[in-house]
Motif scaffolding. Structure first.
Motif, PDB file in Angstrom:
ATOM      1  N   ASN A 274      71.950   4.322  41.989  1.00  0.00           N
ATOM      2  CA  ASN A 274      73.388   4.754  42.486  1.00  0.00           C
ATOM      3  C   ASN A 274      73.786   6.265  42.381  1.00  0.00           C
ATOM      4  O   ASN A 274      73.822   6.683  41.406  1.00  0.00           O
ATOM      5  N   GLU A 275      73.584   6.769  43.351  1.00  0.00           N
ATOM      6  CA  GLU A 275      73.926   8.260  43.542  1.00  0.00           C
ATOM      7  C   GLU A 275      75.133   8.755  43.037  1.00  0.00           C
ATOM      8  O   GLU A 275      75.462   9.540  42.666  1.00  0.00           O
ATOM      9  N   MET A 276      76.345   7.912  42.929  1.00  0.00           N
ATOM     10  CA  MET A 276      77.470   7.991  42.288  1.00  0.00           C
ATOM     11  C   MET A 276      77.550   8.248  41.029  1.00  0.00           C
ATOM     12  O   MET A 276      78.290   8.769  40.423  1.00  0.00           O
ATOM     13  N   ASN A 277      76.318   7.890  40.491  1.00  0.00           N
ATOM     14  CA  ASN A 277      76.179   8.377  38.832  1.00  0.00           C
ATOM     15  C   ASN A 277      75.727   9.945  38.732  1.00  0.00           C
ATOM     16  O   ASN A 277      75.519  10.356  37.513  1.00  0.00           O
ATOM     17  N   GLY A 278      75.538  10.583  39.673  1.00  0.00           N
ATOM     18  CA  GLY A 278      75.372  11.922  39.730  1.00  0.00           C
ATOM     19  C   GLY A 278      74.041  12.305  39.624  1.00  0.00           C
ATOM     20  O   GLY A 278      73.440  13.410  39.336  1.00  0.00           O
ATOM     21  N   VAL A 279      73.030  11.250  39.658  1.00  0.00           N
ATOM     22  CA  VAL A 279      71.790  11.721  39.778  1.00  0.00           C
ATOM     23  C   VAL A 279      70.982  11.396  40.920  1.00  0.00           C
ATOM     24  O   VAL A 279      71.328  10.222  41.683  1.00  0.00           O
ATOM     25  N   LYS A 280      70.168  12.014  41.577  1.00  0.00           N
ATOM     26  CA  LYS A 280      69.322  11.865  42.513  1.00  0.00           C
ATOM     27  C   LYS A 280      67.802  12.002  42.234  1.00  0.00           C
ATOM     28  O   LYS A 280      67.406  12.756  41.562  1.00  0.00           O
ATOM     29  N   VAL A 281      67.209  10.910  42.754  1.00  0.00           N
ATOM     30  CA  VAL A 281      65.728  10.944  42.605  1.00  0.00           C
ATOM     31  C   VAL A 281      65.030  11.572  43.503  1.00  0.00           C
ATOM     32  O   VAL A 281      65.082  11.498  44.647  1.00  0.00           O
ATOM     33  N   GLY A 282      64.223  12.649  43.046  1.00  0.00           N
ATOM     34  CA  GLY A 282      63.267  13.407  44.106  1.00  0.00           C
ATOM     35  C   GLY A 282      61.923  12.876  44.410  1.00  0.00           C
ATOM     36  O   GLY A 282      61.653  11.813  43.675  1.00  0.00           O
ATOM     37  N   ASN A 283      60.901  13.777  44.715  1.00  0.00           N
ATOM     38  CA  ASN A 283      59.798  13.261  44.844  1.00  0.00           C
ATOM     39  C   ASN A 283      58.815  14.025  44.367  1.00  0.00           C
ATOM     40  O   ASN A 283      57.585  14.133  44.731  1.00  0.00           O
TER      41      ASN A 283
END
Ligand SMILES: Nc1nc2c(ncn2[C@@H]2O[C@H](COP(=O)(O)OP(=O)(O)O)[C@@H](O)[C@H]2O)c(=O)[nH]1
Ligand SMILES: [Mg+2]
Length: 208
Positions: A180-189
């Motif tokens: 959930n990107e609303m938690n402030g974390v984005k997963v990259g690659n």
């Protein structure tokens, strides 16, 4: 530059406490004594490495004035970390922490990590808030605490990186749901390896 994770931060606190200077010192390694008043929201970004993972910090710098408060509020949601800053030489900025904290807790997600920062530690002779008072406030409100000097580059790296370590730890322990990107974390690659070298391509304001 690819990353394993992107963490979103927000910097909050009264006008003049040094929010923009802290950001500039962290992203550009310089101190600008006369900084334009922040209008609305600006942001900077920098790559760091934690436990072999490339982590991009995307940092939103807000205006402290009351008239911008509603804009600031809209940035709380979607932030993984907040730096709550006061000025150790101006006691009223310490008094206002309670308001800032209330606002932050009300408008953010419950997993947001908050770091309390007493800035301008180089001005010890003009100090109006003791280290112990800052530490006590942080303990009472379950925050991490550091005194910094954006001017002398003291504890600036530590403040941003310590916050990232705690966020990373919360991810490992399943406390932050990264889907959930609303938690402030984005997963990259990016591959998770300590051998990845940051060639500095992502430093600076307004990039990416
Ligand atoms: N002595 C000293 N002055 C600082 C420090 N950080 C910021 N300032 C000064 O405080 C003023 C406000 O800084 P600024 O970053 O614009 O504050 P903001 O409104 O919170 O973004 C400026 O005149 C800065 O030069 C610091 O660590 N030490
Ligand atoms: Mg500012």
């Amino acid at each position: 530059m690819s990353y394993s994770y992107l963490f979103k931060y927000i910097i909050i606190g009264d006008t003049g406490v040094g929010k923009s200077c802290l950001l500039l010192q962290f992203t550009d390694k310089r101190f600008q004594p006369v900084h334009d008043l922040t209008i609305g929201v600006e942001f900077g970004a920098r790559m760091i490495n934690i436990e072999g993972k490339q982590i991009k910090l995307q940092i939103w710098d807000t205006a402290g004035q009351e008239s911008f408060r509603s804009i600031t509020r809209s940035y709380y949601r979607g932030a993984a970390g907040a730096l709550l800053v006061y000025d150790i030489t101006r006691r009223e900025t310490f008094h206002h922490l309670t308001n800032w904290l209330e606002d932050a807790r009300r408008h953010s997600n419950s997993t947001m990590t908050i770091m309390l920062i007493g800035n301008k530690s180089d001005l010890d002779a003009r100090r109006a808030v003791t280290y112990e008072e800052g530490e006590k406030f942080a303990k009472q409100h379950d925050l991490i605490f550091l005194e910094t000097s954006a001017k002398n580059d003291e504890n600036v790296e530590e403040a941003f990186i310590k916050t990232a370590r705690i966020i990373n730890d919360k991810i490992q322990r399943g406390i932050i749901d990264v889907s959930n990107e609303m938690n402030g974390v984005k997963v990259g690659n990016a591959p998770s390896t300590a051998a990845v070298v940051d060639l500095d391509g992502n430093k600076g304001r307004g990039c990416c």
